[in-house]
Design a protein around this motif. Sequence first.
Motif, PDB file in Angstrom:
ATOM      1  N   TRP A 177     -29.487  21.618  61.502  1.00 23.82           N
ATOM      2  CA  TRP A 177     -28.997  20.246  61.470  1.00 23.82           C
ATOM      3  C   TRP A 177     -29.899  19.339  60.636  1.00 23.82           C
ATOM      4  CZ3 TRP A 177     -27.493  19.469  67.350  1.00 23.82           C
ATOM      5  CH2 TRP A 177     -26.381  20.289  67.627  1.00 23.82           C
ATOM      6  N   ALA A 178     -31.206  19.595  60.681  1.00 22.26           N
ATOM      7  CA  ALA A 178     -32.129  18.784  59.878  1.00 22.26           C
ATOM      8  C   ALA A 178     -31.778  18.885  58.396  1.00 22.26           C
ATOM      9  CB  ALA A 178     -33.565  19.225  60.124  1.00 22.26           C
ATOM     10  N   LYS A 179     -31.443  20.098  57.957  1.00 21.53           N
ATOM     11  CA  LYS A 179     -31.094  20.304  56.550  1.00 21.53           C
ATOM     12  C   LYS A 179     -29.716  19.730  56.217  1.00 21.53           C
ATOM     13  CE  LYS A 179     -33.894  24.510  56.265  1.00 21.53           C
ATOM     14  NZ  LYS A 179     -33.884  25.996  56.222  1.00 21.53           N
ATOM     15  N   GLU A 180     -28.763  19.936  57.107  1.00 19.68           N
ATOM     16  CA  GLU A 180     -27.399  19.487  56.832  1.00 19.68           C
ATOM     17  C   GLU A 180     -27.245  17.967  56.893  1.00 19.68           C
ATOM     18  OE1 GLU A 180     -24.961  23.421  58.547  1.00 19.68           O
ATOM     19  OE2 GLU A 180     -24.687  21.448  59.467  1.00 19.68           O
ATOM     20  N   LEU A 181     -27.988  17.317  57.783  1.00 15.55           N
ATOM     21  CA  LEU A 181     -27.761  15.894  58.053  1.00 15.55           C
ATOM     22  C   LEU A 181     -28.738  14.959  57.353  1.00 15.55           C
ATOM     23  CD1 LEU A 181     -26.987  16.199  61.884  1.00 15.55           C
ATOM     24  CD2 LEU A 181     -25.338  15.988  60.001  1.00 15.55           C
ATOM     25  N   ALA A 182     -29.746  15.523  56.703  1.00  9.35           N
ATOM     26  CA  ALA A 182     -30.764  14.685  56.061  1.00  9.35           C
ATOM     27  C   ALA A 182     -30.152  13.727  55.040  1.00  9.35           C
ATOM     28  CB  ALA A 182     -31.829  15.562  55.392  1.00  9.35           C
ATOM     29  N   ARG A 183     -29.144  14.183  54.330  1.00  6.61           N
ATOM     30  CA  ARG A 183     -28.518  13.348  53.284  1.00  6.61           C
ATOM     31  C   ARG A 183     -27.864  12.104  53.861  1.00  6.61           C
ATOM     32  NH1 ARG A 183     -24.364  17.906  51.442  1.00  6.61           N
ATOM     33  NH2 ARG A 183     -26.179  19.115  52.149  1.00  6.61           N
ATOM     34  N   TYR A 184     -27.597  12.108  55.176  1.00 10.06           N
ATOM     35  CA  TYR A 184     -26.972  10.951  55.820  1.00 10.06           C
ATOM     36  C   TYR A 184     -27.988  10.093  56.583  1.00 10.06           C
ATOM     37  CZ  TYR A 184     -23.144  14.139  54.877  1.00 10.06           C
ATOM     38  OH  TYR A 184     -22.270  15.018  54.255  1.00 10.06           O
TER      39      TYR A 184
END
Length: 253
Positions: A177-184
């Motif tokens: 989740w850290a990798k997937e959601l960092a852009r947001y």
Amino acid sequence: MKLQDSVIAITGGGQGLGRAMAEYLAAKGARLALIDLIPEKLDEAAEACKQAGGDARTYECNVTRESDVEATFEAIMKDFGQLNGLINNAGILRDGLIVKVKDGKVEKRMELSQWQSVIDVNLTGVFLCGREASTQMINNGDQGVIINVASLSRAGNMGQSNYSASKAGVSALVPVWAKELARYGIRCMGIAPGMIETEMTDSMKPEALERMTAGIPLKRMGKPEEIASAAAFIFENDYLSGRMIEVDGALRL
């Protein structure tokens, strides 16, 4: 992230570590959305949060039910107008050996229901709440933090096939989740508590507690507020993401 006026949802927030974290964050000015299954416990926790200096509202929800989780997070957004944090804390125990043997014969096995109930609450519930929290944060333009509460048992603990597997899964979701959601603008971290003082341990005999703590290098169990302070540290440090913080007194399984 500043805790003052931030809106933080906590599953299992009516009791135990969830309530301890809620009260600690409330004292720092956070506004709490407390999620649990027991109305009486929720009401008591909400009142404690208000006395500590923060606002709190309660939400009765079964985290294993997708419709319940979706409705709960929609209600949180309607009530507070924002969501800045989620602590995925709800969890259950259904301990037992995978097989129990007597006189060379298997006399008992872990039932599928024992396995499934723990996976449903501890892992599927974390997935559902994490998905809904991130959905609401993104749609509302809120940067935020998701904290998954795992356990020392994530490394594998005898008699806990179901619990260990669920907490290993919860831990694995943190870097994903850290990798997937960092852009947001959403961070994800995990806390893995060791042996912590709870209502259950309070009722134990002194000699039993002594045996339990003998193997902990710090020679004592952790306190709920020490887990709560770790959560606050995560919220307040904007460069923490994708990692587990082990709060276990140096105990290793």
